[in-house]
Design an enzyme around this catalytic site. Structure first.
Site, short mmCIF file in Angstrom:
data_model
loop_
_atom_site.label_atom_id
_atom_site.label_comp_id
_atom_site.label_asym_id
_atom_site.label_seq_id
_atom_site.Cartn_x
_atom_site.Cartn_y
_atom_site.Cartn_z
N TYR A 43 0.82 -1.21 0.00
CA TYR A 43 0.00 0.00 0.00
C TYR A 43 0.86 1.26 0.00
O TYR A 43 0.36 2.35 -0.29
CB TYR A 43 -0.91 0.06 1.23
N HIS A 103 0.43 -11.74 2.06
CA HIS A 103 -0.56 -10.98 1.30
C HIS A 103 -1.20 -11.80 0.17
O HIS A 103 -2.41 -11.74 -0.03
CB HIS A 103 0.08 -9.72 0.73
#
Length: 270
Positions: A43, A103
């Site tokens: 991110y 992730h």
């Protein structure tokens, strides 16, 4: 924060641009009452999330902080995973996170090469819990055979248009959390007639109904993204919305299906 205290509603922090906004957004969310913040290496906002936490009046011990590494192409090699984990902590400005996720189970991911680094981080106290994200039941089985740390959570997209019945049942059977990202389907779930009908019945917003439906499932939490104080307050108020059996059945009867995050590297597309 003790493991049993995972807040059922948290703040998701993904955005395509303006990463710096998350310093103020996180501080505002904590001021509103959120105590669960979720971010990720990819991110590119961990530093701002950490600064928002530092700016707030909330004690670190009263906050559940989660992050993720091992995106499908970040870091590029499994041997770099320990350094990637340390990088997450450095950017967040903390000694440990409450939950560290893999992730994606694709690209650079290999369960035998990557998961031992997560076990090592758990043993070293760099993360209090280990999680996985975007896995299938088969990949969860494979990972659980290698992981020495207990599997605490599995994070996937979930909302009324993607109810994830199999993965919810898996979480309940194996006693870990399913953490729902995009619990509003990036807005797609809010225009569904069944959701709007339930919202009108309870004098609530469709977003609150969607969040209440997601968290009505045992072992399920949700991390909606919000950037305004008003939306944060509305989302948090979903904790007070109690759906009855009729409401649940109506939303469960929705037959439309929509996946918002549908990357080619997602294991459901293999």
């Amino acid at each position: 924060m003790p493991v049993d205290d995972l807040p059922r509603l948290g703040l998701g922090t993904y955005s395509d641009d303006d990463r710096e906004q998350w310093r103020e957004n996180v501080r505002t969310a904590l001021d509103v009452g959120f105590r669960h913040v979720d971010t990720a290496q990819v991110y590119e906002n961990e530093r701002y999330v950490g600064e928002g936490i530092a700016d707030s009046d909330v004690d670190r011990d009263d906050l559940w902080l989660s992050t993720k590494t091992v995106h499908h192409d970040v870091p590029p090699e499994p041997e770099q995973v320990p350094a990637a984990i340390d990088g997450c902590l450095d950017r967040l400005g903390v000694d440990a996170v409450d939950l560290l996720y893999v992730h994606w189970p694709s690209g650079v991911y290999d369960h035998e090469d990557v998961l031992p680094a997560f076990d090592a981080a758990y043993e070293a106290g760099k993360t209090r819990n280990v999680g996985l994200s975007n896995f299938t039941p088969e990949l969860l089985d494979e990972a659980r055979e290698v992981l020495e740390a207990p599997l605490f959570a599995h994070q996937v997209e979930m909302h009324p248009l993607l109810p994830q019945e199999e993965l919810v049942a898996y979480a309940q059977e194996h006693d870990h959390w399913l953490v729902a990202y995009s619990p509003l389907g990036k807005g797609a779930a809010l225009d569904v007639p069944a959701v709007r009908e339930v919202a009108e019945k309870h004098d609530a917003t469709p977003a609150q109904v969607s969040l209440a439906w997601v968290t009505s499932h045992d072992n399920v939490a949700a991390i909606p993204k919000a950037s305004s104080r008003e939306h944060m307050e509305q989302n948090l108020a979903a904790r007070e919305l109690e759906l009855d059996d009729e409401d649940i059945e109506l939303i469960d009867s929705i037959d439309e299906r929509h996946r918002e995050i549908d990357a080619d590297h997602g294991p459901w597309n293999w």
